[in-house]
Design an enzyme around this catalytic site. Structure first.
Site, PDB file in Angstrom:
ATOM      1  N   GLY A   5       0.756  -1.240   0.000  1.00 24.29           N
ATOM      2  CA  GLY A   5       0.000   0.000   0.000  1.00 24.29           C
ATOM      3  C   GLY A   5       0.786   1.290   0.000  1.00 24.29           C
ATOM      4  O   GLY A   5       0.205   2.362   0.163  1.00 24.29           O
ATOM      5  N   TRP A  16       2.227   2.994  -2.447  1.00 20.96           N
ATOM      6  CA  TRP A  16       1.806   3.922  -3.509  1.00 20.96           C
ATOM      7  C   TRP A  16       0.418   4.475  -3.232  1.00 20.96           C
ATOM      8  O   TRP A  16       0.146   5.648  -3.481  1.00 20.96           O
ATOM      9  CB  TRP A  16       1.858   3.213  -4.865  1.00 20.96           C
ATOM     10  CG  TRP A  16       3.217   3.248  -5.491  1.00 20.96           C
ATOM     11  CD1 TRP A  16       4.409   3.369  -4.844  1.00 20.96           C
ATOM     12  CD2 TRP A  16       3.516   3.155  -6.887  1.00 20.96           C
ATOM     13  NE1 TRP A  16       5.442   3.352  -5.752  1.00 20.96           N
ATOM     14  CE2 TRP A  16       4.926   3.221  -7.009  1.00 20.96           C
ATOM     15  CE3 TRP A  16       2.750   2.995  -8.028  1.00 20.96           C
ATOM     16  CZ2 TRP A  16       5.575   3.164  -8.240  1.00 20.96           C
ATOM     17  CZ3 TRP A  16       3.384   2.932  -9.266  1.00 20.96           C
ATOM     18  CH2 TRP A  16       4.781   3.017  -9.372  1.00 20.96           C
ATOM     19  N   ASP A  18      -5.739  -5.725  -5.473  1.00 23.45           N
ATOM     20  CA  ASP A  18      -4.711  -6.748  -5.296  1.00 23.45           C
ATOM     21  C   ASP A  18      -5.384  -8.094  -5.046  1.00 23.45           C
ATOM     22  O   ASP A  18      -6.521  -8.155  -4.566  1.00 23.45           O
ATOM     23  CB  ASP A  18      -3.782  -6.406  -4.126  1.00 23.45           C
ATOM     24  CG  ASP A  18      -2.407  -7.049  -4.277  1.00 23.45           C
ATOM     25  OD1 ASP A  18      -1.418  -6.314  -4.435  1.00 23.45           O
ATOM     26  OD2 ASP A  18      -2.321  -8.295  -4.253  1.00 23.45           O
ATOM     27  N   ASP A  72      -8.840  -9.835  -9.119  1.00 20.08           N
ATOM     28  CA  ASP A  72      -7.827 -10.041 -10.156  1.00 20.08           C
ATOM     29  C   ASP A  72      -8.114  -9.077 -11.302  1.00 20.08           C
ATOM     30  O   ASP A  72      -9.164  -9.173 -11.944  1.00 20.08           O
ATOM     31  CB  ASP A  72      -7.892 -11.490 -10.641  1.00 20.08           C
ATOM     32  CG  ASP A  72      -6.806 -11.838 -11.644  1.00 20.08           C
ATOM     33  OD1 ASP A  72      -6.056 -10.925 -12.061  1.00 20.08           O
ATOM     34  OD2 ASP A  72      -6.705 -13.028 -12.016  1.00 20.08           O
ATOM     35  N   ASP A 124       3.005  -0.954  -9.575  1.00 21.42           N
ATOM     36  CA  ASP A 124       4.367  -1.262  -9.127  1.00 21.42           C
ATOM     37  C   ASP A 124       4.552  -2.781  -9.057  1.00 21.42           C
ATOM     38  O   ASP A 124       5.415  -3.275  -8.356  1.00 21.42           O
ATOM     39  CB  ASP A 124       4.625  -0.620  -7.758  1.00 21.42           C
ATOM     40  CG  ASP A 124       6.104  -0.569  -7.411  1.00 21.42           C
ATOM     41  OD1 ASP A 124       6.929  -0.375  -8.326  1.00 21.42           O
ATOM     42  OD2 ASP A 124       6.443  -0.711  -6.217  1.00 21.42           O
ATOM     43  N   LYS A 145       6.003  -0.267 -13.480  1.00 16.83           N
ATOM     44  CA  LYS A 145       7.378  -0.740 -13.320  1.00 16.83           C
ATOM     45  C   LYS A 145       7.738  -1.692 -14.454  1.00 16.83           C
ATOM     46  O   LYS A 145       6.954  -2.586 -14.793  1.00 16.83           O
ATOM     47  CB  LYS A 145       7.550  -1.447 -11.982  1.00 16.83           C
ATOM     48  CG  LYS A 145       8.938  -2.057 -11.791  1.00 16.83           C
ATOM     49  CD  LYS A 145       9.260  -2.259 -10.326  1.00 16.83           C
ATOM     50  CE  LYS A 145       8.395  -3.292  -9.653  1.00 16.83           C
ATOM     51  NZ  LYS A 145       8.731  -3.420  -8.222  1.00 16.83           N
TER      52      LYS A 145
END
Length: 229
Positions: free
Chosen positions: A76, A78, A99, A115, A139, A179
Site C-alpha cells: 500500500g 503507492w 490486489d 484479479d 508497481d 514498473k
C-alpha cells in the site's frame, strides 16, 4: 558490524541453518537500505512510496480531485501517497487499490480484492469509481523463474496487460505508470503505449536501487477509446 562508504553501520547477516544465500542477501540489503528505515520513520507501508513521490514531484500527474487506480497495490505504499496527493484523505479525490492479496485499510483508499486480469474487472472498477480513472499505476513485478529470457517476457507481458487494462478504464488525457525492467524485449510495449498516449518516457527515481535494472514507464495524455483498434 562495519561502516559502509557513507559512514553508516553496515549490518551483516550470518549464514547457516535453513536460510538460503539469496534470502541472506535480500535480508542484508533490507537491513542496510536507508529508504527502508526512512519508510518506517515516515509511516509508509514500503520504500516504494519514495519512488512515486520522486516521479510525481517531477511530472506532476497526481492532482487534487483526481481518480486513481493502484494495481497490485499491497502493501500500500503507492496508495498512501496517491490518497494524500489527490485529496482522497479529505474526501476530494478517489483512490481504488486492487490486489489478489488482502491489504489493511488505508485512509482515503477503497480496496478491492480482485484479479485485474478477470474479464469483468474493468466494469467492476468503473462502477466502484463512479466513472473513469485519471491515473492507473502499477508497481507490480511478475514472479521470476531465474531464467533471464523467460523472466523478461513475463515482466513485459504483465505490463502490457496492465496497459491494456488502463486503456479500458482511463479518461482521455489520463496517465499510466508502471514498473518495467531494462531489457531488449520492450519494443512491442513501447509501440502500444506510443499509439495510445501522446507522451511516453522511461524514468528511474533515485530511490530505485542503483544496482537494479528496475525503471518505470510513464505514459501521459491518453488519446481515448476512439483511437484504439
Amino acid at each position: 558490524m562495519a561502516k559502509d562508504t557513507t559512514g553508516r553501520l553496515h549490518v551483516t547477516v550470518k549464514t547457516g541453518g535453513k536460510r538460503k544465500l539469496s534470502s541472506k542477501l535480500w535480508l542484508e540489503r533490507q537491513l542496510n537500505d536507508p529508504y527502508v528505515a526512512k519508510a518506517k520513520r515516515d509511516g509508509y507501508r514500503s520504500r516504494a512510496a519514495y519512488k512515486l513521490i520522486e516521479i510525481d514531484d517531477k511530472y506532476h500527474f497526481l492532482k487534487h480531485g483526481m481518480a486513481v487506480v493502484d494495481l497490485g497495490a499491497a502493501p500500500g505504499g503507492w496508495s498512501q501517497i496517491a490518497a494524500r496527493r489527490v485529496g482522497a484523505v479529505n474526501g476530494k479525490g478517489k483512490v481504488v487499490a486492487i490486489d489478489l492479496l488482502e491489504m489493511p485499510e488505508i485512509p482515503g483508499v477503497e480496496f478491492a480484492q480482485l484479479d485485474f486480469l478477470a474479464e469483468d474487472a474493468p466494469e467492476k472498477l468503473i462502477a466502484m469509481m463512479g466513472g473513469r480513472a485519471d491515473v492507473v499505476m502499477s508497481d507490480m513485478a511478475a514472479n521470476t523463474t531465474g531464467h533471464r529470457k523467460t523472466d523478461q517476457l513475463r515482466i513485459i507481458g504483465l505490463v502490457e496487460t496492465a496497459a491494456a487494462f488502463a486503456c479500458d478504464v482511463l479518461s482521455p488525457g489520463g496517465t499510466f505508470l508502471a514498473k518495467v525492467f531494462q531489457s531488449g524485449a520492450e519494443g512491442e510495449l513501447l509501440a502500444q503505449l506510443k499509439r495510445d498516449f501522446s507522451s511516453v518516457r522511461h524514468v528511474k527515481p533515485a530511490s530505485s536501487r542503483q544496482d537494479s535494472s528496475e525503471r518505470y514507464v510513464l505514459a501521459m495524455g491518453f488519446r481515448g477509446q476512439s483511437n484504439r483498434p
